[in-house]
Scaffold this active site. Structure first.
Site, PDB file in Angstrom:
ATOM      1  N   HIS A   1      40.597  42.950  43.892  1.00  0.00           N
ATOM      2  CA  HIS A   1      39.934  41.650  43.640  1.00  0.00           C
ATOM      3  C   HIS A   1      38.415  41.828  43.646  1.00  0.00           C
ATOM      4  O   HIS A   1      37.706  41.263  44.485  1.00  0.00           O
ATOM      5  CB  HIS A   1      40.389  40.725  44.778  1.00  0.00           C
ATOM      6  CG  HIS A   1      40.048  39.281  44.669  1.00  0.00           C
ATOM      7  ND1 HIS A   1      38.779  38.817  44.441  1.00  0.00           N
ATOM      8  CD2 HIS A   1      40.828  38.191  44.796  1.00  0.00           C
ATOM      9  CE1 HIS A   1      38.796  37.493  44.436  1.00  0.00           C
ATOM     10  NE2 HIS A   1      40.033  37.084  44.653  1.00  0.00           N
TER      11      HIS A   1
ATOM     12  N   GLU B   1      39.394  41.110  38.252  1.00  0.00           N
ATOM     13  CA  GLU B   1      40.405  41.690  39.132  1.00  0.00           C
ATOM     14  C   GLU B   1      41.499  42.382  38.319  1.00  0.00           C
ATOM     15  O   GLU B   1      42.040  41.807  37.386  1.00  0.00           O
ATOM     16  CB  GLU B   1      41.027  40.580  39.982  1.00  0.00           C
ATOM     17  CG  GLU B   1      39.977  39.682  40.635  1.00  0.00           C
ATOM     18  CD  GLU B   1      40.562  38.407  41.235  1.00  0.00           C
ATOM     19  OE1 GLU B   1      41.743  38.414  41.608  1.00  0.00           O
ATOM     20  OE2 GLU B   1      39.832  37.399  41.301  1.00  0.00           O
TER      21      GLU B   1
END
Ligand code: BG6
Length: 278
Positions: free
Chosen positions: A156, A256
Site C-alpha cells: 500500500h 498500491e
C-alpha cells in the site's frame, strides 16, 4: 558486490527502525509491520511519504511508507471485528536475514514468533526487501495446509509528491471500481490526474505505472497482482483522520500493488506479490 551497512534507531513513539545503506541509496524499515518508512535512491531523493502525525508507538498502523496489507485487503470478508487491511501491518516482524548479493542488498522479515499464534492461519508469510538500482518489495505467502485458503493483500505504498494536483499517472487502463460510488465501474481516464478524494481499484494487470511529478518520474512495477489501487483521502477526510495533518493529502498519493479479487491459494501453493520502485 555492494557492501551495505545496517544501523538501528528509535521513532519518537518508541518503535525500532532498521536502516540499510549501500551505494544504491538507503531504506528504513520498522519491524512493527515490516513497514518501510523511507527509500532514498542513489541521488538521495526520498520516494516515500510518511505523515507528520503518524502514530509511532505501535498502537496503530503507521500512516505512510509501505503498509503491508495481508492476508486480506480492506474489511475482512466475513468478520466485521477483524482489523481493516489484515494483521500484517500491526504485528511485530523479525529480521531473519541480511545479505549483500551481486546486484543489491537484501533484508528478509518474517512474523516474530510471539505474533504467529494469534494469526490462526495456515498461511506463512515473508517480506523480502532488496535495495539495488531499484527498490524491490516482495511479499511471499505459502499455504501450509492441504485445503485452499483465502488470500488478499496489498503493498500500500504512499509516494511522496510535490503537489498531488499536478501529478499524472501513466500506464493504467481498462475499468476501475470506484469505492466512493459503491464499487461502480468507470473507464480509466486517458489523462490521469486527481483533484478530489480518490479510492479506486483498477482491475488491470498493468505491470508498469509511471508517476509523473513535474521533473520527477517514479516507475512503479507490479507483479503477482490482480489490481492497482489509487487512493488519496483529500482534504475533508485528512481533517477527520487523527494521523494526518489537514493538508497532508497534498504531498502524497498511494499507488498500491494489490490482490483484491476472491483469490484462493491452493493447499501447499505459494504466491508472490511484488512491487518495484525506481
Ligand atoms: C486504501 C483503501 O487502500 O486504503 C481505502 O482502498 C482506505 O478504502 C485506505 O481508506 C486507507 O486505509 P487505512 O485503513 O490505512 O485508513
Amino acid at each position: 558486490m555492494p557492501h551495505s551497512n545496517l544501523s538501528h534507531s528509535t521513532l519518537p513513539g518508541g518503535l525500532d527502525v532498521i536502516t540499510l545503506s549501500n551505494q544504491h541509496g538507503q531504506i528504513s524499515i520498522s519491524p512493527f509491520g515490516a513497514h518501510l518508512l523511507s527509500y532514498k535512491n542513489a541521488k538521495g531523493i526520498e520516494r516515500l511519504w510518511v505523515s507528520e502525525r503518524a502514530i509511532t508507538d505501535g498502537s496503530a498502523a503507521i500512516r505512510g511508507g509501505v503498509p503491508v496489507c495481508w492476508p486480506w485487503f480492506g474489511p475482512h470478508p466475513t468478520d466485521s471485528h477483524a482489523p481493516q487491511h489484515g494483521w500484517a501491518r500491526t504485528m511485530q516482524w523479525s529480521l531473519v536475514s541480511h545479505r549483500d548479493l551481486p546486484t543489491g542488498s537484501e533484508l528478509v522479515f518474517i512474523p516474530a514468533s510471539e505474533t504467529k499464534a494469534p494469526l490462526r492461519s495456515a498461511l506463512a508469510v515473508k517480506l523480502i526487501v532488496t535495495l539495488s538500482q531499484q527498490l524491490t518489495i516482495t511479499l511471499r505467502t505459502t499455504n501450509l495446509d492441504s485445503e485452499p485458503a483465502f488470500l488478499n493483500a496489498a503493498l500500500h505504498t504512499y509516494f511522496a509528491v510535490s503537489d498531488v494536483k499536478n501529478v499524472k499517472l501513466v500506464g493504467l487502463q481498462g475499468q476501475y471500481s470506484d469505492k466512493l460510488c459503491q464499487g461502480q465501474l468507470f473507464e480509466t481516464p486517458e489523462v490521469y490526474q486527481i483533484n478530489s478524494e480518490t479510492d479506486r481499484v483498477h482491475h488491470c494487470y498493468c505491470g508498469n505505472v509511471t508517476l509523473i511529478d513535474g521533473e520527477q518520474q517514479i516507475n512503479i512495477g507490479s507483479s503477482g497482482h490482480d489490481s492497482i489501487v489509487v487512493w488519496n483521502p483529500w482534504q475533508a477526510k485528512s481533517q477527520e483522520m487523527k494521523d494526518m495533518t489537514d493538508d497532508g493529502y497534498l504531498t502524497m498519493i498511494c499507488v498500491e500493488t494489490a490482490l483484491t479479487g476472491d483469490v484462493k491459494l491452493a493447499g501447499g501453493a505459494s504466491h508472490t506479490l511484488e512491487q518495484t520502485i525506481s
